[in-house]
Design an enzyme around this catalytic site. Structure first.
Site, PDB file in Angstrom:
ATOM      1  N   SER A   1       0.726  -1.260   0.039  1.00  0.00           N
ATOM      2  CA  SER A   1       0.133  -0.088   0.063  1.00  0.00           C
ATOM      3  C   SER A   1       0.823   1.300  -0.077  1.00  0.00           C
ATOM      4  O   SER A   1       1.996   1.041   0.110  1.00  0.00           O
ATOM      5  CB  SER A   1      -0.872   0.181   1.192  1.00  0.00           C
TER       6      SER A   1
ATOM      7  N   SER B   1      -3.682  -3.824  -2.667  1.00  0.00           N
ATOM      8  CA  SER B   1      -2.994  -2.549  -2.471  1.00  0.00           C
ATOM      9  C   SER B   1      -4.050  -1.329  -2.076  1.00  0.00           C
ATOM     10  O   SER B   1      -4.947  -1.253  -2.663  1.00  0.00           O
ATOM     11  CB  SER B   1      -2.226  -1.828  -3.462  1.00  0.00           C
TER      12      SER B   1
ATOM     13  N   ASP C   1      -4.027   2.201  -1.620  1.00  0.00           N
ATOM     14  CA  ASP C   1      -3.538   3.381  -2.287  1.00  0.00           C
ATOM     15  C   ASP C   1      -4.422   4.597  -1.842  1.00  0.00           C
ATOM     16  O   ASP C   1      -5.528   4.619  -2.633  1.00  0.00           O
ATOM     17  CB  ASP C   1      -3.287   3.261  -3.435  1.00  0.00           C
TER      18      ASP C   1
END
Length: 351
Positions: A237, A275, A277
């Site tokens: 991340s 992930s 983000d």
């Protein structure tokens, strides 16, 4: 400990805009950053490699004088708290806190306690407080199940905040990995002039994503490695914090936040399935009083007809990319949980 240089110290300049004096998010007047780094080798064989990072948009009472803010999700595999109210009201009323995934509750509690100490009206004669905490998973290097971050560590990070912030293996970045190497905290800034007034945009990242074969080298945009590496890490991340002293409203800040993925992708990220983000942005140009003096409040913002906001888009892209590289360049090798090691990024690869 070895002194690690930043990207520009290696002769590499990203983009066309100049940086602020510190090339840091703390180039924005009033913004401070603090860290609490926790490194300990336990008797049971576990390794603590974690911490907390606090970003203060100003050094006053953030609950009483909020800043305009926004958030943007690039990929939502994350556990950030506080973003819903930012989206609804367009303001930030707490320090922006960063830590590891399983420590979000402890950091939230510590930050609440800090704000309750400042404001005896919270939960009594007024509403409660919206605390913003972002996270990345540092479990590869850190005994994340041990939940070693405690509420008091959040308060220590807030109280240590200053203009002269550290990067690399500090605070929330202590146990993070990026692009196959040791990642962590990185920052960068850009400046521009509008109608004779100087404005700053600054970025702070917590980098914890990617593999070696993902790396796109700065300037050349070439792949560094072609062969896939064997990795036990999850997709990873990144938390991206964008601040500015330019007068933008929450909708305009979201537009700027939407440019962060361009800077992220220039390093090699494609925002994988797992992930998280997340972008959180704020402007210090105006303060929103918790107790307004009347039914109306008036602010001025930049128009969106012309090059001004496009320049800020470009500044955000540049600063995000450079902040990520600074997080790599400033980090040092860490040995952690289960004997796992992440090496510092090798400078000679820039040659």
């Amino acid at each position: 400990m070895e002194h690690r240089r930043r990207l520009r110290d290696l002769g590499i300049k990203i983009g066309r805009f100049e940086t602020g004096n510190l090339n840091s998010i703390t180039d924005i007047k009033g913004v401070k950053v603090g860290h609490k780094t926790i490194i300990e080798d336990l008797h049971n064989g576990n390794f603590v490699r974690t911490g907390v990072t606090a970003i203060l948009p100003h050094s006053g009472n953030l609950f009483k004088e909020k800043v305009i803010g926004s958030s943007y999700v690039i990929n939502g595999f994350g556990k950030t708290t506080g973003a819903i109210q930012i989206e609804e009201l367009g303001v930030i009323e707490s320090p922006i806190m960063l830590t590891n995934t399983l420590s979000v509750p402890a950091v939230t509690e510590g930050t609440i306690r800090y704000l309750l100490e400042q404001n005896d009206d919270i939960g009594m004669v007024t509403g409660t407080v919206n605390v913003v905490v972002g996270e990345c998973n540092d479990g590869y290097l850190n005994d994340i199940r041990g939940m070693h971050v405690r509420p008091e560590h959040a308060i220590e990070a807030i109280m240590s905040a200053s203009k002269d912030m550290a990067e690399g293996c500090v605070g929330a970045g202590t146990g993070m990995s990026c692009l196959g190497y040791k990642g962590g905290i990185g920052t960068s800034s850009r400046v521009t002039t509008v109608d004779g007034v100087n404005y700053t945009l600054g970025v702070l990242v917590l980098s914890n994503y990617g593999k070696k074969e993902d790396i796109l080298m700065p300037e050349s945009n070439k792949r560094l490695y072609m062969e896939p590496e064997r990795s036990e890490l999850p997709d990873g991340s990144i938390m991206i914090i964008i601040g500015t002293d330019a007068p933008f409203n929450e909708r305009q800040l979201k537009r700027i936040s939407k440019r962060a993925p361009f800077g992220l992708s220039r390093t090699g990220s494609s925002a994988a399935h797992g992930s998280g983000d997340i972008v959180i942005s704020f402007s210090t140009a105006h303060r929103i009083k918790h107790y307004p003096s009347g039914a109306r409040q008036s602010f001025s913002f930049f128009v969106e007809d012309g090059p001004v906001i496009s320049n800020f888009f470009e500044m955000a892209v540049e600063a995000v990319e450079e902040a990520i590289w600074n997080s790599l360049c400033r980090a040092t090798t860490i040995v952690g949980q289960n004997g796992h090691t992440k090496e510092q990024f090798p400078y000679h690869l820039f040659e």
